[in-house]
Design a protein around this motif. Structure first.
Motif, PDB file in Angstrom:
ATOM      1  N   ALA A 197     -25.279  34.625  23.884  1.00  0.00           N
ATOM      2  CA  ALA A 197     -24.162  35.518  24.711  1.00  0.00           C
ATOM      3  C   ALA A 197     -24.674  35.468  26.231  1.00  0.00           C
ATOM      4  CB  ALA A 197     -24.062  36.700  24.159  1.00  0.00           C
ATOM      5  N   VAL A 198     -25.955  35.552  26.562  1.00  0.00           N
ATOM      6  CA  VAL A 198     -26.473  35.670  27.949  1.00  0.00           C
ATOM      7  C   VAL A 198     -25.913  34.266  28.576  1.00  0.00           C
ATOM      8  CG1 VAL A 198     -28.338  35.837  29.340  1.00  0.00           C
ATOM      9  CG2 VAL A 198     -27.830  37.470  27.518  1.00  0.00           C
ATOM     10  N   ARG A 199     -26.480  33.227  27.885  1.00  0.00           N
ATOM     11  CA  ARG A 199     -26.222  31.848  28.258  1.00  0.00           C
ATOM     12  C   ARG A 199     -24.728  31.728  28.718  1.00  0.00           C
ATOM     13  NH1 ARG A 199     -29.670  27.859  24.870  1.00  0.00           N
ATOM     14  NH2 ARG A 199     -29.243  26.554  26.648  1.00  0.00           N
ATOM     15  N   ASP A 200     -23.801  32.060  27.721  1.00  0.00           N
ATOM     16  CA  ASP A 200     -22.362  32.046  28.068  1.00  0.00           C
ATOM     17  C   ASP A 200     -21.922  32.719  29.336  1.00  0.00           C
ATOM     18  OD1 ASP A 200     -22.066  30.078  26.078  1.00  0.00           O
ATOM     19  OD2 ASP A 200     -21.387  31.675  24.525  1.00  0.00           O
ATOM     20  N   LEU A 201     -22.320  33.954  29.373  1.00  0.00           N
ATOM     21  CA  LEU A 201     -22.158  34.824  30.416  1.00  0.00           C
ATOM     22  C   LEU A 201     -22.868  34.234  31.785  1.00  0.00           C
ATOM     23  CD1 LEU A 201     -21.123  37.469  31.497  1.00  0.00           C
ATOM     24  CD2 LEU A 201     -23.396  38.422  31.209  1.00  0.00           C
ATOM     25  N   ASN A 202     -23.808  33.564  31.778  1.00  0.00           N
ATOM     26  CA  ASN A 202     -24.182  32.786  33.069  1.00  0.00           C
ATOM     27  C   ASN A 202     -23.349  31.744  33.527  1.00  0.00           C
ATOM     28  OD1 ASN A 202     -26.367  30.575  34.091  1.00  0.00           O
ATOM     29  ND2 ASN A 202     -26.643  32.351  34.981  1.00  0.00           N
ATOM     30  N   ARG A 203     -23.055  30.947  32.304  1.00  0.00           N
ATOM     31  CA  ARG A 203     -22.194  29.821  32.563  1.00  0.00           C
ATOM     32  C   ARG A 203     -20.694  30.347  33.257  1.00  0.00           C
ATOM     33  NH1 ARG A 203     -22.316  27.960  27.564  1.00  0.00           N
ATOM     34  NH2 ARG A 203     -24.269  27.013  27.930  1.00  0.00           N
ATOM     35  N   GLN A 204     -20.231  31.322  32.778  1.00  0.00           N
ATOM     36  CA  GLN A 204     -18.922  31.768  33.083  1.00  0.00           C
ATOM     37  C   GLN A 204     -19.168  32.587  34.311  1.00  0.00           C
ATOM     38  OE1 GLN A 204     -18.016  34.785  30.184  1.00  0.00           O
ATOM     39  NE2 GLN A 204     -17.670  33.311  28.438  1.00  0.00           N
ATOM     40  N   GLN A 205     -20.115  33.116  34.951  1.00  0.00           N
ATOM     41  CA  GLN A 205     -20.191  33.592  36.067  1.00  0.00           C
ATOM     42  C   GLN A 205     -20.482  32.465  37.208  1.00  0.00           C
ATOM     43  OE1 GLN A 205     -23.739  36.016  35.507  1.00  0.00           O
ATOM     44  NE2 GLN A 205     -22.531  37.882  35.442  1.00  0.00           N
ATOM     45  N   GLU A 224     -36.802  35.414  25.749  1.00  0.00           N
ATOM     46  CA  GLU A 224     -35.785  35.907  24.509  1.00  0.00           C
ATOM     47  C   GLU A 224     -34.369  36.240  25.132  1.00  0.00           C
ATOM     48  OE1 GLU A 224     -38.064  39.197  22.951  1.00  0.00           O
ATOM     49  OE2 GLU A 224     -39.272  37.772  21.736  1.00  0.00           O
ATOM     50  N   MET A 225     -34.348  37.120  26.308  1.00  0.00           N
ATOM     51  CA  MET A 225     -32.970  37.317  26.989  1.00  0.00           C
ATOM     52  C   MET A 225     -32.293  35.987  27.346  1.00  0.00           C
ATOM     53  SD  MET A 225     -32.046  39.261  30.394  1.00  0.00           S
ATOM     54  CE  MET A 225     -32.469  38.039  31.389  1.00  0.00           C
ATOM     55  N   THR A 264     -29.147  23.551  34.959  1.00  0.00           N
ATOM     56  CA  THR A 264     -28.944  24.346  35.702  1.00  0.00           C
ATOM     57  C   THR A 264     -30.362  25.063  35.936  1.00  0.00           C
ATOM     58  OG1 THR A 264     -28.397  26.099  34.308  1.00  0.00           O
ATOM     59  CG2 THR A 264     -26.436  25.033  35.197  1.00  0.00           C
ATOM     60  N   SER A 265     -30.387  25.912  37.110  1.00  0.00           N
ATOM     61  CA  SER A 265     -31.797  26.602  37.164  1.00  0.00           C
ATOM     62  C   SER A 265     -31.881  27.448  36.169  1.00  0.00           C
ATOM     63  CB  SER A 265     -31.594  27.295  38.593  1.00  0.00           C
ATOM     64  OG  SER A 265     -30.525  28.133  38.698  1.00  0.00           O
ATOM     65  N   PHE A 266     -30.903  28.223  35.506  1.00  0.00           N
ATOM     66  CA  PHE A 266     -30.975  29.009  34.473  1.00  0.00           C
ATOM     67  C   PHE A 266     -31.720  28.158  33.126  1.00  0.00           C
ATOM     68  CE2 PHE A 266     -29.371  31.384  30.894  1.00  0.00           C
ATOM     69  CZ  PHE A 266     -29.692  32.715  31.275  1.00  0.00           C
ATOM     70  N   GLU A 267     -31.202  27.145  32.906  1.00  0.00           N
ATOM     71  CA  GLU A 267     -31.862  26.402  31.950  1.00  0.00           C
ATOM     72  C   GLU A 267     -32.927  25.893  32.106  1.00  0.00           C
ATOM     73  OE1 GLU A 267     -32.197  24.419  28.209  1.00  0.00           O
ATOM     74  OE2 GLU A 267     -30.560  25.858  29.051  1.00  0.00           O
ATOM     75  N   ARG A 268     -33.448  25.480  33.523  1.00  0.00           N
ATOM     76  CA  ARG A 268     -34.887  25.215  33.835  1.00  0.00           C
ATOM     77  C   ARG A 268     -35.826  26.268  33.634  1.00  0.00           C
ATOM     78  NH1 ARG A 268     -32.584  21.801  37.872  1.00  0.00           N
ATOM     79  NH2 ARG A 268     -32.379  23.581  39.159  1.00  0.00           N
TER      80      ARG A 268
END
Length: 64
Positions: free
Chosen positions: A38-46, A32-33, A5-9
């Motif tokens: 937890a932030v990565r899981d939240l992004n995936r859920q959103q 770091e964020m 995903t763009s988040f992971e990129r």
């Protein structure tokens, strides 16, 4: 394997900048964020919720 995903990129780009010594303090904090599980899981859920919403809208527009 799940798609990148763009988040992971963004996380990978920030990691490369830090490794190369090119990152400033703000970029280090951003890395770091986004590396926090937890932030990565939240992004995936959103993203999942948004995809479900769009699929529901498409189904409704086809039936009207």
């Amino acid at each position: 394997m799940e798609p990148i995903t763009s988040f992971e990129r963004d996380r990978r780009v920030l990691a490369r900048m830090i490794d190369a010594g090119e990152a400033n303090e703000t970029e280090v904090e951003a890395y770091e964020m986004v590396s926090d599980p937890a932030v990565r899981d939240l992004n995936r859920q959103q993203r999942s919720r948004a995809g479900q919403y769009l699929r529901r809208l498409r189904r409704r527009t086809r039936h009207t």
